[in-house]
Design a protein around this motif. Structure first.
Motif, PDB file in Angstrom:
ATOM      1  N   MET A  89       0.849  -1.184   0.000  1.00  0.00           N
ATOM      2  CA  MET A  89       0.000   0.000   0.000  1.00  0.00           C
ATOM      3  C   MET A  89       0.892   1.243   0.000  1.00  0.00           C
ATOM      4  N   ILE A  90       0.465   2.250  -0.674  1.00  0.00           N
ATOM      5  CA  ILE A  90       1.183   3.515  -0.731  1.00  0.00           C
ATOM      6  C   ILE A  90       0.996   4.241   0.606  1.00  0.00           C
ATOM      7  N   GLN A  91       2.011   4.967   1.021  1.00  0.00           N
ATOM      8  CA  GLN A  91       1.946   5.671   2.299  1.00  0.00           C
ATOM      9  C   GLN A  91       0.949   6.828   2.246  1.00  0.00           C
ATOM     10  N   ASN A  92       0.701   7.401   3.417  1.00  0.00           N
ATOM     11  CA  ASN A  92      -0.140   8.590   3.593  1.00  0.00           C
ATOM     12  C   ASN A  92      -1.632   8.333   3.436  1.00  0.00           C
ATOM     13  N   HIS A  93      -2.072   7.149   3.789  1.00  0.00           N
ATOM     14  CA  HIS A  93      -3.505   6.888   3.885  1.00  0.00           C
ATOM     15  C   HIS A  93      -3.875   7.073   5.354  1.00  0.00           C
ATOM     16  N   PRO A  94      -4.591   8.144   5.682  1.00  0.00           N
ATOM     17  CA  PRO A  94      -4.941   8.349   7.092  1.00  0.00           C
ATOM     18  C   PRO A  94      -5.883   7.269   7.600  1.00  0.00           C
ATOM     19  N   GLU A  95      -5.777   6.981   8.881  1.00  0.00           N
ATOM     20  CA  GLU A  95      -6.729   6.081   9.519  1.00  0.00           C
ATOM     21  C   GLU A  95      -8.096   6.768   9.509  1.00  0.00           C
ATOM     22  N   THR A  96      -9.155   5.989   9.604  1.00  0.00           N
ATOM     23  CA  THR A  96     -10.514   6.535   9.527  1.00  0.00           C
ATOM     24  C   THR A  96     -10.720   7.687  10.502  1.00  0.00           C
ATOM     25  N   GLU A  97     -10.282   7.518  11.738  1.00  0.00           N
ATOM     26  CA  GLU A  97     -10.490   8.573  12.747  1.00  0.00           C
ATOM     27  C   GLU A  97      -9.641   9.813  12.494  1.00  0.00           C
ATOM     28  N   GLN A  98      -8.680   9.729  11.581  1.00  0.00           N
ATOM     29  CA  GLN A  98      -7.826  10.872  11.242  1.00  0.00           C
ATOM     30  C   GLN A  98      -8.356  11.664  10.049  1.00  0.00           C
ATOM     31  N   ILE A  99      -9.379  11.154   9.387  1.00  0.00           N
ATOM     32  CA  ILE A  99      -9.949  11.854   8.235  1.00  0.00           C
ATOM     33  C   ILE A  99     -10.717  13.067   8.735  1.00  0.00           C
ATOM     34  N   LEU A 100     -10.350  14.231   8.240  1.00  0.00           N
ATOM     35  CA  LEU A 100     -10.953  15.489   8.686  1.00  0.00           C
ATOM     36  C   LEU A 100     -11.917  16.032   7.636  1.00  0.00           C
ATOM     37  N   LEU A 101     -13.039  16.531   8.090  1.00  0.00           N
ATOM     38  CA  LEU A 101     -14.060  17.059   7.197  1.00  0.00           C
ATOM     39  C   LEU A 101     -13.503  18.150   6.285  1.00  0.00           C
ATOM     40  N   GLU A 102     -12.724  19.064   6.834  1.00  0.00           N
ATOM     41  CA  GLU A 102     -12.204  20.170   6.020  1.00  0.00           C
ATOM     42  C   GLU A 102     -11.290  19.663   4.904  1.00  0.00           C
ATOM     43  N   ASN A 103     -10.562  18.581   5.146  1.00  0.00           N
ATOM     44  CA  ASN A 103      -9.699  18.028   4.102  1.00  0.00           C
ATOM     45  C   ASN A 103     -10.513  17.346   3.012  1.00  0.00           C
ATOM     46  N   VAL A 104     -11.559  16.634   3.403  1.00  0.00           N
ATOM     47  CA  VAL A 104     -12.431  15.973   2.426  1.00  0.00           C
ATOM     48  C   VAL A 104     -13.127  17.013   1.562  1.00  0.00           C
ATOM     49  N   LEU A 105     -13.664  18.058   2.184  1.00  0.00           N
ATOM     50  CA  LEU A 105     -14.356  19.098   1.425  1.00  0.00           C
ATOM     51  C   LEU A 105     -13.397  19.839   0.503  1.00  0.00           C
ATOM     52  N   PHE A 106     -12.174  20.093   0.960  1.00  0.00           N
ATOM     53  CA  PHE A 106     -11.178  20.727   0.099  1.00  0.00           C
ATOM     54  C   PHE A 106     -10.876  19.841  -1.101  1.00  0.00           C
ATOM     55  N   ALA A 107     -10.646  18.559  -0.839  1.00  0.00           N
ATOM     56  CA  ALA A 107     -10.302  17.626  -1.921  1.00  0.00           C
ATOM     57  C   ALA A 107     -11.420  17.538  -2.948  1.00  0.00           C
ATOM     58  N   LEU A 108     -12.661  17.486  -2.487  1.00  0.00           N
ATOM     59  CA  LEU A 108     -13.780  17.308  -3.406  1.00  0.00           C
ATOM     60  C   LEU A 108     -14.355  18.631  -3.902  1.00  0.00           C
ATOM     61  N   GLY A 109     -13.760  19.735  -3.494  1.00  0.00           N
ATOM     62  CA  GLY A 109     -14.158  21.042  -4.002  1.00  0.00           C
ATOM     63  C   GLY A 109     -13.625  21.320  -5.390  1.00  0.00           C
ATOM     64  N   ASN A 110     -12.746  20.462  -5.878  1.00  0.00           N
ATOM     65  CA  ASN A 110     -12.191  20.590  -7.216  1.00  0.00           C
ATOM     66  C   ASN A 110     -13.040  19.758  -8.180  1.00  0.00           C
ATOM     67  N   PRO A 111     -13.525  20.337  -9.272  1.00  0.00           N
ATOM     68  CA  PRO A 111     -14.411  19.603 -10.185  1.00  0.00           C
ATOM     69  C   PRO A 111     -13.797  18.326 -10.768  1.00  0.00           C
ATOM     70  N   LEU A 112     -12.524  18.337 -11.083  1.00  0.00           N
ATOM     71  CA  LEU A 112     -11.887  17.144 -11.636  1.00  0.00           C
ATOM     72  C   LEU A 112     -11.847  16.025 -10.600  1.00  0.00           C
ATOM     73  N   ARG A 113     -11.462  16.362  -9.370  1.00  0.00           N
ATOM     74  CA  ARG A 113     -11.406  15.342  -8.324  1.00  0.00           C
ATOM     75  C   ARG A 113     -12.799  14.807  -7.997  1.00  0.00           C
ATOM     76  N   LEU A 114     -13.794  15.673  -7.992  1.00  0.00           N
ATOM     77  CA  LEU A 114     -15.163  15.225  -7.743  1.00  0.00           C
ATOM     78  C   LEU A 114     -15.638  14.296  -8.861  1.00  0.00           C
ATOM     79  N   SER A 115     -15.277  14.600 -10.095  1.00  0.00           N
ATOM     80  CA  SER A 115     -15.683  13.731 -11.204  1.00  0.00           C
ATOM     81  C   SER A 115     -15.015  12.358 -11.103  1.00  0.00           C
ATOM     82  N   ILE A 116     -13.799  12.307 -10.611  1.00  0.00           N
ATOM     83  CA  ILE A 116     -13.100  11.032 -10.405  1.00  0.00           C
ATOM     84  C   ILE A 116     -13.846  10.210  -9.358  1.00  0.00           C
ATOM     85  N   ILE A 117     -14.225  10.846  -8.276  1.00  0.00           N
ATOM     86  CA  ILE A 117     -14.929  10.157  -7.202  1.00  0.00           C
ATOM     87  C   ILE A 117     -16.280   9.634  -7.689  1.00  0.00           C
TER      88      ILE A 117
END
Length: 100
Positions: free
Chosen positions: A1-29
């Motif tokens: 597995m590639i590094q830098n996969h946060p544990e579930t309890e380490q996933i932060l709402l602000e990081n998820v919203l930032f990541a999916l605030g980009n149209p290309l990344r949202l389309s991938i998801i």
């Protein structure tokens, strides 16, 4: 597995919203929302260079939105839907249904 996969309890709402605030990344998801696992190349739009996609994969991975694992010369990508739903119930459903 590639590094830098946060544990579930380490996933932060602000990081998820930032990541999916980009149209290309949202389309991938949205392409991964059915539970599929696709290679980086299969997910890369033809008009986007690999180095740009590397940045987008890093943002999605580091925020806890995707799993990324090596398979031969490719990296396989899948949505961490179960973990995201456990951490933020209903959020992914809302984001996946939202109009772009």
């Amino acid at each position: 597995m590639i590094q830098n996969h946060p544990e579930t309890e380490q996933i932060l709402l602000e990081n998820v919203l930032f990541a999916l605030g980009n149209p290309l990344r949202l389309s991938i998801i949205r392409r991964l929302a059915d539970g599929s696992e696709l290679s980086c190349n299969a997910l890369r739009p033809e008009d986007v260079v690999k180095s740009t996609m590397t940045h987008h994969w890093r943002v999605l991975r580091d925020s806890g939105v995707i799993w990324q694992r090596p398979q031969g010369r490719e990296n396989m990508i899948s949505l961490r839907r179960e973990e995201l739903d456990a951490r933020f119930p209903g959020l992914m459903e809302i984001l996946l249904r939202a109009k772009s």
